[in-house]
Motif scaffolding. Structure first.
Motif, PDB file in Angstrom:
ATOM      1  N   LEU A 188       0.829  -1.206   0.000  1.00 18.45           N
ATOM      2  CA  LEU A 188       0.000   0.000   0.000  1.00 18.45           C
ATOM      3  C   LEU A 188       0.867   1.261   0.000  1.00 18.45           C
ATOM      4  O   LEU A 188       0.580   2.224  -0.717  1.00 18.45           O
ATOM      5  N   GLY A 189       1.940   1.244   0.809  1.00 15.69           N
ATOM      6  CA  GLY A 189       2.840   2.393   0.852  1.00 15.69           C
ATOM      7  C   GLY A 189       3.534   2.652  -0.472  1.00 15.69           C
ATOM      8  O   GLY A 189       3.883   3.795  -0.790  1.00 15.69           O
ATOM      9  N   ARG A 190       3.737   1.614  -1.270  1.00 20.21           N
ATOM     10  CA  ARG A 190       4.357   1.800  -2.585  1.00 20.21           C
ATOM     11  C   ARG A 190       3.374   2.400  -3.595  1.00 20.21           C
ATOM     12  O   ARG A 190       3.774   3.129  -4.499  1.00 20.21           O
ATOM     13  N   LEU A 191       2.092   2.075  -3.442  1.00 23.91           N
ATOM     14  CA  LEU A 191       1.114   2.435  -4.458  1.00 23.91           C
ATOM     15  C   LEU A 191       0.523   3.826  -4.266  1.00 23.91           C
ATOM     16  O   LEU A 191       0.204   4.507  -5.245  1.00 23.91           O
ATOM     17  N   VAL A 192       0.341   4.261  -3.009  1.00 21.72           N
ATOM     18  CA  VAL A 192      -0.393   5.505  -2.773  1.00 21.72           C
ATOM     19  C   VAL A 192       0.438   6.743  -3.075  1.00 21.72           C
ATOM     20  O   VAL A 192      -0.123   7.843  -3.205  1.00 21.72           O
ATOM     21  N   ALA A 193       1.756   6.592  -3.184  1.00 21.40           N
ATOM     22  CA  ALA A 193       2.603   7.772  -3.405  1.00 21.40           C
ATOM     23  C   ALA A 193       3.504   7.601  -4.620  1.00 21.40           C
ATOM     24  O   ALA A 193       4.596   8.169  -4.676  1.00 21.40           O
ATOM     25  N   ARG A 194       3.074   6.816  -5.597  1.00 23.52           N
ATOM     26  CA  ARG A 194       3.878   6.612  -6.801  1.00 23.52           C
ATOM     27  C   ARG A 194       4.251   7.946  -7.436  1.00 23.52           C
ATOM     28  O   ARG A 194       3.429   8.855  -7.488  1.00 23.52           O
ATOM     29  N   PRO A 195       5.483   8.056  -7.950  1.00 27.49           N
ATOM     30  CA  PRO A 195       6.565   7.059  -8.027  1.00 27.49           C
ATOM     31  C   PRO A 195       7.411   6.991  -6.759  1.00 27.49           C
ATOM     32  O   PRO A 195       8.401   6.273  -6.726  1.00 27.49           O
ATOM     33  N   SER A 196       7.049   7.754  -5.728  1.00 25.20           N
ATOM     34  CA  SER A 196       7.751   7.666  -4.459  1.00 25.20           C
ATOM     35  C   SER A 196       7.130   6.565  -3.609  1.00 25.20           C
ATOM     36  O   SER A 196       6.263   5.820  -4.080  1.00 25.20           O
ATOM     37  N   GLU A 197       7.544   6.451  -2.358  1.00 27.37           N
ATOM     38  CA  GLU A 197       7.019   5.439  -1.456  1.00 27.37           C
ATOM     39  C   GLU A 197       6.818   6.028  -0.068  1.00 27.37           C
ATOM     40  O   GLU A 197       7.459   7.018   0.292  1.00 27.37           O
ATOM     41  N   ILE A 198       5.931   5.408   0.688  1.00 19.22           N
ATOM     42  CA  ILE A 198       5.749   5.725   2.105  1.00 19.22           C
ATOM     43  C   ILE A 198       6.260   4.536   2.900  1.00 19.22           C
ATOM     44  O   ILE A 198       5.883   3.381   2.617  1.00 19.22           O
ATOM     45  N   GLU A 199       7.112   4.776   3.886  1.00 17.50           N
ATOM     46  CA  GLU A 199       7.682   3.685   4.678  1.00 17.50           C
ATOM     47  C   GLU A 199       6.577   2.880   5.348  1.00 17.50           C
ATOM     48  O   GLU A 199       5.557   3.419   5.788  1.00 17.50           O
ATOM     49  N   VAL A 200       6.805   1.586   5.459  1.00 16.47           N
ATOM     50  CA  VAL A 200       5.785   0.705   5.998  1.00 16.47           C
ATOM     51  C   VAL A 200       5.455   1.040   7.445  1.00 16.47           C
ATOM     52  O   VAL A 200       4.306   0.892   7.887  1.00 16.47           O
ATOM     53  N   GLY A 201       6.431   1.534   8.214  1.00 23.89           N
ATOM     54  CA  GLY A 201       6.162   1.906   9.594  1.00 23.89           C
ATOM     55  C   GLY A 201       5.170   3.051   9.705  1.00 23.89           C
ATOM     56  O   GLY A 201       4.374   3.109  10.646  1.00 23.89           O
ATOM     57  N   ILE A 202       5.207   3.971   8.736  1.00 25.29           N
ATOM     58  CA  ILE A 202       4.251   5.079   8.732  1.00 25.29           C
ATOM     59  C   ILE A 202       2.865   4.573   8.379  1.00 25.29           C
ATOM     60  O   ILE A 202       1.859   4.992   8.973  1.00 25.29           O
ATOM     61  N   VAL A 203       2.779   3.654   7.426  1.00 22.53           N
ATOM     62  CA  VAL A 203       1.477   3.101   7.029  1.00 22.53           C
ATOM     63  C   VAL A 203       0.846   2.329   8.177  1.00 22.53           C
ATOM     64  O   VAL A 203      -0.346   2.497   8.479  1.00 22.53           O
ATOM     65  N   THR A 204       1.619   1.473   8.846  1.00 19.92           N
ATOM     66  CA  THR A 204       1.050   0.685   9.948  1.00 19.92           C
ATOM     67  C   THR A 204       0.639   1.583  11.115  1.00 19.92           C
ATOM     68  O   THR A 204      -0.367   1.329  11.772  1.00 19.92           O
ATOM     69  N   ALA A 205       1.394   2.647  11.363  1.00 24.52           N
ATOM     70  CA  ALA A 205       1.018   3.575  12.426  1.00 24.52           C
ATOM     71  C   ALA A 205      -0.273   4.299  12.077  1.00 24.52           C
ATOM     72  O   ALA A 205      -1.157   4.487  12.928  1.00 24.52           O
ATOM     73  N   PHE A 206      -0.403   4.708  10.822  1.00 22.41           N
ATOM     74  CA  PHE A 206      -1.604   5.422  10.378  1.00 22.41           C
ATOM     75  C   PHE A 206      -2.839   4.533  10.487  1.00 22.41           C
ATOM     76  O   PHE A 206      -3.909   4.977  10.927  1.00 22.41           O
ATOM     77  N   LEU A 207      -2.691   3.263  10.099  1.00 18.59           N
ATOM     78  CA  LEU A 207      -3.824   2.345  10.152  1.00 18.59           C
ATOM     79  C   LEU A 207      -4.043   1.780  11.552  1.00 18.59           C
ATOM     80  O   LEU A 207      -5.168   1.426  11.917  1.00 18.59           O
ATOM     81  N   GLY A 208      -2.982   1.690  12.341  1.00 15.70           N
ATOM     82  CA  GLY A 208      -3.091   1.043  13.648  1.00 15.70           C
ATOM     83  C   GLY A 208      -3.601   1.943  14.749  1.00 15.70           C
ATOM     84  O   GLY A 208      -4.164   1.461  15.737  1.00 15.70           O
ATOM     85  N   ALA A 209      -3.420   3.260  14.619  1.00 14.32           N
ATOM     86  CA  ALA A 209      -3.871   4.175  15.670  1.00 14.32           C
ATOM     87  C   ALA A 209      -5.373   4.054  15.936  1.00 14.32           C
ATOM     88  O   ALA A 209      -5.801   3.966  17.095  1.00 14.32           O
ATOM     89  N   PRO A 210      -6.237   4.031  14.911  1.00 16.51           N
ATOM     90  CA  PRO A 210      -7.666   3.817  15.186  1.00 16.51           C
ATOM     91  C   PRO A 210      -7.946   2.470  15.849  1.00 16.51           C
ATOM     92  O   PRO A 210      -8.830   2.365  16.703  1.00 16.51           O
ATOM     93  N   LEU A 211      -7.187   1.434  15.458  1.00 17.07           N
ATOM     94  CA  LEU A 211      -7.370   0.124  16.083  1.00 17.07           C
ATOM     95  C   LEU A 211      -7.071   0.182  17.572  1.00 17.07           C
ATOM     96  O   LEU A 211      -7.812  -0.374  18.390  1.00 17.07           O
TER      97      LEU A 211
END
Length: 321
Positions: free
Chosen positions: A288-311
């Motif tokens: 997901l981090g590779r796809l949402v910011a093409r051609p750049s990337e978002i580090e996986v730790g940022i993605v999991t933090a963004f999705l995990g905070a509501p959890l």
């Protein structure tokens, strides 16, 4: 049946990890590259970059998923994980301190510092949770949160005090499996295997521990020994994961909670389920981090933090009820 479905989903996610990125590569090209029949730029990207990234994601995700499950079982706290207990923050602070003091530059050099920081943080959180000789799950969660805040602030202070440390550590602290090579993972495999063996060895006893210390002791379970072995397993797994990929949040917290509604509370099933779900979550977040910011990337730790905070907010509300 459910475990088989999970393995199939994990294989599919691994295939997507090999095929998708800043540029998409056809699955046929991926297969050719893996079998040695493919040549050219796309094949080199698959074998040189995406295969190591995917393998490391599988290993780190499995380590975090199992570590979170054992942490929750040992502490009888549904909010426990390497993050909420301060273990990731302890490992992260120790690594940044080592970079600041000794000029380290490679993850393999971080290993012992990550383990030491993780172990000291785990002991500190456990010590703060004791009340009258018993483990208080609420105090454990609060102590881990306080510890995380303190260690994170110390980590930030060290990074601000040295531009070299800031440059070396800032991307690592975001939590990423991009650009990692297999020679980074190989030296850590004995520690990962030892942590997994320890975790699965205490699985039956964790079921008894869920009944409370007195009930577990009446059933002949050596409570202290189980907590020590379980705690060491969490430290080995979380310390190895942090050494390779930096502190990645919420995978260890989410994996067992996603597995419980499907497989129940028996740790003999929870651990294999988390072993599959952890890397599934990590690889899915990485893709997901590779796809949402093409051609750049978002580090996986940022993605999991963004999705995990509501959890975490939902789980905290549920526990409070």
């Amino acid at each position: 049946m459910l475990l088989t479905a999970g393995v199939c989903a994990l294989v599919l996610c691994a295939a997507l990890s090999l095929a998708l990125g800043s540029r998409s590569i056809p699955l046929s090209t991926v297969i050719d590259a893996l079998t040695g029949a493919g040549h050219g730029g796309d094949a080199d990207v698959v074998t040189g970059l995406r295969v190591p990234r995917t393998v490391i994601g599988l290993a780190i995700g499995a380590a975090l998923g199992v570590a979170g499950t054992v942490a929750q079982g040992v502490t009888r706290n549904p909010l426990a994980s390497p993050v909420t207990l301060g273990i990731n923050a302890g490992a992260g602070f120790a690594v940044v301190a080592a970079i600041y003091a000794f000029g380290l530059t490679r993850p393999i050099e971080y290993l012992w510092f990550a383990f030491a920081g993780a172990a000291l943080a785990a002991v500190a959180a456990y010590a703060m949770s004791r009340r009258g000789g018993d483990l208080d799950p609420v105090r454990l969660a609060l102590g881990g949160t306080v510890l995380t805040v303190v260690l994170t602030s110390w980590t930030s202070a060290l990074m601000l005090a040295s531009h070299r440390t800031l440059d070396e550590a800032r991307f690592w602290l975001a939590g990423s499996i991009a650009g990692r090579h297999l020679d980074t993972l190989v030296p850590l495999l004995p520690f990962l295997v030892l942590g997994l063996v320890g975790a699965f060895a205490v699985a039956p006893s964790l079921n008894a521990l869920a009944l409370g210390d007195e009930a577990a002791q009446s059933l002949g379970v050596p409570v202290t020994r189980i907590r020590v072995v379980g705690g060491l397993s969490v430290v080995l797994l979380a310390g190895s994961a942090v050494a390779v990929a930096g502190p990645i949040a919420f995978v260890g917290l989410a994996a067992p909670h996603l597995v419980r509604p499907l497989l129940g509370n028996d740790h003999r099933w929870l651990l294999p389920g988390s072993l599959i779900t952890g890397p599934l979550l990590l690889l899915a977040a990485d893709v997901l981090g590779r796809l949402v910011a093409r051609p750049s990337e978002i580090e996986v730790g940022i993605v999991t933090a963004f999705l995990g905070a509501p959890l975490l907010a939902v789980l905290a509300r549920k526990v409070a009820r």
